[in-house]
Write a protein that holds these residues in place. Sequence first.
Motif, mmCIF file in Angstrom:
data_model
loop_
_atom_site.group_PDB
_atom_site.id
_atom_site.type_symbol
_atom_site.label_atom_id
_atom_site.label_comp_id
_atom_site.label_asym_id
_atom_site.label_seq_id
_atom_site.Cartn_x
_atom_site.Cartn_y
_atom_site.Cartn_z
ATOM 1 N N LYS A 11 65.769 -20.004 30.806
ATOM 2 C CA LYS A 11 66.223 -21.206 31.508
ATOM 3 C C LYS A 11 65.542 -21.338 32.868
ATOM 4 O O LYS A 11 65.246 -20.334 33.525
ATOM 5 N N PRO A 12 65.274 -22.583 33.309
ATOM 6 C CA PRO A 12 64.604 -22.804 34.598
ATOM 7 C C PRO A 12 65.296 -22.123 35.776
ATOM 8 O O PRO A 12 64.634 -21.602 36.668
ATOM 9 N N THR A 13 66.639 -22.118 35.786
ATOM 10 C CA THR A 13 67.357 -21.456 36.883
ATOM 11 C C THR A 13 67.042 -19.974 36.933
ATOM 12 O O THR A 13 66.816 -19.399 37.998
ATOM 13 N N HIS A 14 66.994 -19.347 35.761
ATOM 14 C CA HIS A 14 66.706 -17.918 35.704
ATOM 15 C C HIS A 14 65.235 -17.652 36.023
ATOM 16 O O HIS A 14 64.905 -16.603 36.597
ATOM 17 N N LEU A 15 64.366 -18.573 35.658
ATOM 18 C CA LEU A 15 62.958 -18.467 36.067
ATOM 19 C C LEU A 15 62.843 -18.489 37.585
ATOM 20 O O LEU A 15 62.077 -17.725 38.179
ATOM 21 N N ALA A 16 63.596 -19.362 38.221
ATOM 22 C CA ALA A 16 63.559 -19.467 39.680
ATOM 23 C C ALA A 16 64.068 -18.178 40.331
ATOM 24 O O ALA A 16 63.482 -17.681 41.298
ATOM 25 N N TRP A 17 65.162 -17.608 39.789
ATOM 26 C CA TRP A 17 65.690 -16.354 40.330
ATOM 27 C C TRP A 17 64.695 -15.214 40.141
ATOM 28 O O TRP A 17 64.527 -14.366 41.032
ATOM 29 N N LEU A 18 64.048 -15.175 38.978
ATOM 30 C CA LEU A 18 63.021 -14.156 38.744
ATOM 31 C C LEU A 18 61.888 -14.302 39.749
ATOM 32 O O LEU A 18 61.355 -13.313 40.266
ATOM 33 N N ASN A 19 61.513 -15.541 40.041
ATOM 34 C CA ASN A 19 60.431 -15.792 40.984
ATOM 35 C C ASN A 19 60.801 -15.306 42.390
ATOM 36 O O ASN A 19 59.978 -14.711 43.102
ATOM 37 N N ILE A 20 62.043 -15.552 42.809
ATOM 38 C CA ILE A 20 62.518 -15.084 44.119
ATOM 39 C C ILE A 20 62.510 -13.548 44.155
ATOM 40 O O ILE A 20 62.067 -12.930 45.130
ATOM 41 N N LEU A 21 63.000 -12.926 43.076
ATOM 42 C CA LEU A 21 63.038 -11.466 43.003
ATOM 43 C C LEU A 21 61.638 -10.875 43.089
ATOM 44 O O LEU A 21 61.411 -9.880 43.795
ATOM 45 N N VAL A 60 47.085 -4.123 29.805
ATOM 46 C CA VAL A 60 48.125 -3.775 28.823
ATOM 47 C C VAL A 60 49.426 -4.504 29.135
ATOM 48 O O VAL A 60 50.083 -5.067 28.242
ATOM 49 N N LEU A 61 49.818 -4.507 30.418
ATOM 50 C CA LEU A 61 51.073 -5.167 30.806
ATOM 51 C C LEU A 61 50.981 -6.678 30.607
ATOM 52 O O LEU A 61 51.960 -7.314 30.209
ATOM 53 N N LEU A 62 49.809 -7.251 30.887
ATOM 54 C CA LEU A 62 49.622 -8.686 30.668
ATOM 55 C C LEU A 62 49.808 -9.010 29.189
ATOM 56 O O LEU A 62 50.515 -9.962 28.830
ATOM 57 N N CYS A 63 49.189 -8.213 28.307
ATOM 58 C CA CYS A 63 49.313 -8.456 26.869
ATOM 59 C C CYS A 63 50.749 -8.244 26.410
ATOM 60 O O CYS A 63 51.246 -8.970 25.536
ATOM 61 N N LEU A 64 51.425 -7.237 27.003
ATOM 62 C CA LEU A 64 52.813 -6.959 26.634
ATOM 63 C C LEU A 64 53.711 -8.161 26.905
ATOM 64 O O LEU A 64 54.695 -8.380 26.181
ATOM 65 N N MET A 65 53.375 -8.961 27.926
ATOM 66 C CA MET A 65 54.171 -10.153 28.239
ATOM 67 C C MET A 65 54.262 -11.102 27.043
ATOM 68 O O MET A 65 55.217 -11.860 26.916
ATOM 69 N N THR A 84 58.765 -5.964 33.109
ATOM 70 C CA THR A 84 57.342 -5.928 32.729
ATOM 71 C C THR A 84 56.490 -6.636 33.768
ATOM 72 O O THR A 84 55.439 -6.132 34.190
ATOM 73 N N TYR A 85 56.953 -7.803 34.210
ATOM 74 C CA TYR A 85 56.182 -8.571 35.191
ATOM 75 C C TYR A 85 56.135 -7.868 36.549
ATOM 76 O O TYR A 85 55.132 -7.927 37.252
ATOM 77 N N ALA A 86 57.231 -7.178 36.917
ATOM 78 C CA ALA A 86 57.259 -6.452 38.190
ATOM 79 C C ALA A 86 56.195 -5.349 38.200
ATOM 80 O O ALA A 86 55.459 -5.187 39.181
ATOM 81 N N PHE A 87 56.106 -4.588 37.110
ATOM 82 C CA PHE A 87 55.074 -3.548 37.009
ATOM 83 C C PHE A 87 53.682 -4.169 36.978
ATOM 84 O O PHE A 87 52.738 -3.637 37.570
ATOM 85 N N LEU A 88 53.559 -5.294 36.271
ATOM 86 C CA LEU A 88 52.277 -5.996 36.229
ATOM 87 C C LEU A 88 51.829 -6.390 37.631
ATOM 88 O O LEU A 88 50.651 -6.244 37.991
ATOM 89 N N MET A 89 52.759 -6.870 38.451
ATOM 90 C CA MET A 89 52.437 -7.268 39.820
ATOM 91 C C MET A 89 51.914 -6.101 40.642
ATOM 92 O O MET A 89 50.990 -6.251 41.444
#
Length: 229
Positions: A11-21, A60-65, A84-89
């Motif tokens: 959901k967009p709201t959860h995407l926004a929270w993930l982005n802030i995190l 590897v992490l990018l592909c795992l996404m 996964t995205y946090a480790f990718l970053m």
Amino acid sequence: CLLIGSAYGIKPTHLAWLNILMGIINLIKAPFISMMIDNTNSKYGKFRPYLLYTGVPTAVLLCLMAFIPNTLNYTAKVAFIGITYAFLMVFQALYAQAFTSLAQVLTPNGEERTGLLSVSMFIYSLGPSIVNMLLPILAELTGGMTDFKTYRIFFPIFSIFGIVLSIITFKGTEEKIVVSKDYVAKVKFSEGIKQVAKNKYFWLINIHSVLSGLKYGIGSILGWYCIYQ
């Protein structure tokens, strides 16, 4: 946003929270990455090793996404994507730092450094531009930009191509920093934190990064709504 929002159905709201995190994690990880690079003193130099050490994990992490099971329950799926995205970053930040800083240690000549930086940064920005241009076109062959096949086919292809370019860059360069063989780097983390805390430019740059991330996220979500809702 099309992969995470449309294909995985986050959901967009959860995407926004993930982005802030992720913006907060980005702020926290900066001094740790600086400490690692400051204390690196290998036979390959200070920056070149990270082209190898972090290139493959980033790929590897990018592909795992694209391969996270969509059958997971919603909460587990959001958590898995976020972790996964946090480790990718983290790995991607080390990789990017190594590449963007490498040109500064290849020659003591200021004009040569400027020329190298111009070329390297042009290539650095050209890659995403090519991918963003080609992926929607190629996606027509694999079911479109909301189909998992698109990302599961092309993420590995682009990643392998990127690793090959990393190896070429690693082998084709030599850092000119002269360090004594018996030198041991002693950059104290606590002292580094104190210096960073007093550096207004560090905070300005990172606040700008967080706000830019939010701006990009909002723009992506808006585009996602306009096209796919």
